[in-house]
Scaffold this motif. Structure first.
Motif, PDB file in Angstrom:
ATOM      1  N   ASN A 112      19.114   2.890  11.926  1.00 56.17           N
ATOM      2  CA  ASN A 112      20.398   3.146  11.279  1.00 56.17           C
ATOM      3  C   ASN A 112      21.436   2.250  11.937  1.00 56.17           C
ATOM      4  O   ASN A 112      21.832   2.495  13.078  1.00 56.17           O
ATOM      5  CB  ASN A 112      20.785   4.622  11.440  1.00 56.17           C
ATOM      6  CG  ASN A 112      22.143   4.935  10.826  1.00 56.17           C
ATOM      7  OD1 ASN A 112      22.749   4.101  10.158  1.00 56.17           O
ATOM      8  ND2 ASN A 112      22.624   6.134  11.061  1.00 56.17           N
ATOM      9  N   PRO A 113      21.932   1.218  11.268  1.00 55.96           N
ATOM     10  CA  PRO A 113      22.880   0.303  11.899  1.00 55.96           C
ATOM     11  C   PRO A 113      24.213   0.947  12.219  1.00 55.96           C
ATOM     12  O   PRO A 113      24.983   0.416  13.019  1.00 55.96           O
ATOM     13  CB  PRO A 113      23.042  -0.812  10.854  1.00 55.96           C
ATOM     14  CG  PRO A 113      22.660  -0.187   9.564  1.00 55.96           C
ATOM     15  CD  PRO A 113      21.602   0.820   9.893  1.00 55.96           C
ATOM     16  N   ALA A 114      24.498   2.108  11.645  1.00 55.06           N
ATOM     17  CA  ALA A 114      25.763   2.793  11.912  1.00 55.06           C
ATOM     18  C   ALA A 114      25.592   3.921  12.922  1.00 55.06           C
ATOM     19  O   ALA A 114      26.448   4.783  13.033  1.00 55.06           O
ATOM     20  CB  ALA A 114      26.348   3.352  10.616  1.00 55.06           C
ATOM     21  N   ARG A 126      15.102  -1.579   8.015  1.00 54.66           N
ATOM     22  CA  ARG A 126      16.555  -1.569   8.231  1.00 54.66           C
ATOM     23  C   ARG A 126      17.211  -2.114   6.976  1.00 54.66           C
ATOM     24  O   ARG A 126      16.944  -3.246   6.566  1.00 54.66           O
ATOM     25  CB  ARG A 126      16.934  -2.414   9.447  1.00 54.66           C
ATOM     26  CG  ARG A 126      18.443  -2.489   9.683  1.00 54.66           C
ATOM     27  CD  ARG A 126      18.764  -3.108  11.027  1.00 54.66           C
ATOM     28  NE  ARG A 126      18.104  -4.364  11.239  1.00 54.66           N
ATOM     29  CZ  ARG A 126      18.122  -5.044  12.392  1.00 54.66           C
ATOM     30  NH1 ARG A 126      18.752  -4.530  13.433  1.00 54.66           N
ATOM     31  NH2 ARG A 126      17.504  -6.193  12.513  1.00 54.66           N
ATOM     32  N   GLU A 127      18.051  -1.304   6.356  1.00 52.40           N
ATOM     33  CA  GLU A 127      18.685  -1.695   5.096  1.00 52.40           C
ATOM     34  C   GLU A 127      20.194  -1.492   5.177  1.00 52.40           C
ATOM     35  O   GLU A 127      20.701  -0.863   6.105  1.00 52.40           O
ATOM     36  CB  GLU A 127      18.110  -0.869   3.941  1.00 52.40           C
ATOM     37  CG  GLU A 127      16.641  -1.098   3.667  1.00 52.40           C
ATOM     38  CD  GLU A 127      16.345  -2.484   3.089  1.00 52.40           C
ATOM     39  OE1 GLU A 127      17.302  -3.145   2.636  1.00 52.40           O
ATOM     40  OE2 GLU A 127      15.166  -2.884   3.103  1.00 52.40           O
ATOM     41  N   SER A 184      22.576  -2.133  19.314  1.00 51.04           N
ATOM     42  CA  SER A 184      21.500  -2.910  19.934  1.00 51.04           C
ATOM     43  C   SER A 184      20.252  -2.090  20.213  1.00 51.04           C
ATOM     44  O   SER A 184      19.201  -2.654  20.553  1.00 51.04           O
ATOM     45  CB  SER A 184      21.990  -3.535  21.247  1.00 51.04           C
ATOM     46  OG  SER A 184      22.318  -2.511  22.185  1.00 51.04           O
ATOM     47  N   VAL A 185      20.347  -0.758  20.063  1.00 51.42           N
ATOM     48  CA  VAL A 185      19.228   0.094  20.460  1.00 51.42           C
ATOM     49  C   VAL A 185      18.015  -0.122  19.574  1.00 51.42           C
ATOM     50  O   VAL A 185      16.886  -0.252  20.060  1.00 51.42           O
ATOM     51  CB  VAL A 185      19.639   1.582  20.461  1.00 51.42           C
ATOM     52  CG1 VAL A 185      18.428   2.459  20.775  1.00 51.42           C
ATOM     53  CG2 VAL A 185      20.738   1.818  21.476  1.00 51.42           C
ATOM     54  N   GLY A 186      18.215  -0.143  18.263  1.00 50.04           N
ATOM     55  CA  GLY A 186      17.088  -0.300  17.341  1.00 50.04           C
ATOM     56  C   GLY A 186      16.255  -1.538  17.613  1.00 50.04           C
ATOM     57  O   GLY A 186      15.023  -1.447  17.779  1.00 50.04           O
ATOM     58  N   PRO A 187      16.878  -2.725  17.664  1.00 53.20           N
ATOM     59  CA  PRO A 187      16.103  -3.926  17.982  1.00 53.20           C
ATOM     60  C   PRO A 187      15.409  -3.847  19.340  1.00 53.20           C
ATOM     61  O   PRO A 187      14.294  -4.343  19.496  1.00 53.20           O
ATOM     62  CB  PRO A 187      17.162  -5.036  17.964  1.00 53.20           C
ATOM     63  CG  PRO A 187      18.204  -4.537  17.012  1.00 53.20           C
ATOM     64  CD  PRO A 187      18.258  -3.048  17.252  1.00 53.20           C
TER      65      PRO A 187
END
Length: 301
Positions: free
Chosen positions: A13-15, A43-44, A23-26
């Motif tokens: 979730n980019p938000a 990721r959308e 930066s956590v997801g990557p």
């Protein structure tokens, strides 16, 4: 490194937490790949596309789905996997992280959550209960708590606010909502019992323990007992409600005379003037029906 390469889908979730953990997801995907997992990233740009992408990725086959974010992402993962044998992993990086709390996962530090996940991936996934809510033709699963009443109104107000960005927004919305809030009339049906008419400040149907980022409304709730815990706050003054709410964070409100707990497998909740939220996501105006689904989700815990 896993003895045989395992496939993992990482949904980001980019938000997450208002962008504080972008930066956590990557980093989760990078660390998992470095440990030898075959990682694909979902990721959308918007929620609807992300849900669709996650379901598509799961349909292609995977050994696990890892969601990075808060309770909204956890709910996305629950609904993608409930009733399947594919386990869910959570790296909590949201504002509330109540499902992570209920599971006993790290909920304040995403990197600690990632370290915990790496260990959990080497253990057998654990079955936990979920709850299924029916609202008209809509069916949605949730992991923690559905609420209808004062706290749901606070959620409504907080979602309309642009500032502040963070957990304090919920507290400010709570104070503002208190100025005009009044008890609602409900019809509550537990399992096959007779409908019960009552007034209440709020009614919650809990699978997990907390809402709103650690408000332990049902501290005795268990994710593996095959039961829902219904939490009722009977009508009290606004001043008394302000006195009770701080106790909820510590779970020390359970002996208050206005508080009631009932266990159930199925619950029907009706009202002409209340909306329901489940794990922070808006379900809609009552009525709703909720039932427990024992051991319906496997999690990396």
């Amino acid at each position: 490194m896993p003895s045989t390469q395992r496939r993992l889908v990482v949904a980001i979730n980019p938000a997450a937490s208002f962008g504080r953990h972008l930066s956590v997801g990557p980093e989760v995907a990078r660390r998992l790949a470095a440990e030898g997992y075959d990682v694909s990233i979902a990721r959308e740009a918007n929620w609807e596309l992300l849900e669709r992408e996650v379901r598509h990725a799961v349909s292609l086959g995977t050994d696990g789905l890892v969601v990075v974010g808060g309770d909204g992402m956890a709910t996305l993962g629950v609904n993608a996997l409930v009733g399947t044998d594919i386990p869910l992993g959570i790296v909590a990086a949201g504002t509330g992280n109540d499902f992570a709390r209920a599971l006993g996962l790290p909920f304040e530090d995403p990197m600690a959550g990632l370290d915990h996940l790496l260990g959990a991936l080497e253990r057998d996934a654990v079955p936990v209960d979920t709850a299924l809510v029916r609202h008209g033709d809509q069916e949605i699963s949730y992991g923690c708590v559905l609420s209808a009443g004062f706290d749901a109104r606070v959620n409504e107000r907080a979602n309309r606010m642009r500032r502040p960005r963070g957990a304090s927004r919920y507290t400010i919305a709570l104070v503002r909502e208190l100025a005009t809030f009044r008890p609602r009339r409900y019809r509550l049906t537990i399992d096959d019992g007779e409908p019960r008419e009552l007034g209440a400040m709020l009614i919650s149907v809990a699978n997990g323990t907390s809402i709103g980022g650690g408000m332990r409304i049902v501290p005795q709730a268990s994710l593996d007992d095959g039961l829902l815990d219904v939490f009722v706050v009977h009508p009290i003054s606004k001043l008394e409600l302000l006195r009770v709410f701080p106790k909820v964070f510590a779970g020390t409100h359970i002996d208050h005379p206005a508080v009631e707990f009932v266990q159930a497998k199925r619950v029907r909740l009706e009202s002409e003037d209340a909306v329901a939220y489940a794990d922070g996501e808006r379900i809609g105006a009552l009525p709703v029906e909720v039932e427990v689904r024992p051991a319906s989700l496997r999690v990396f815990r």
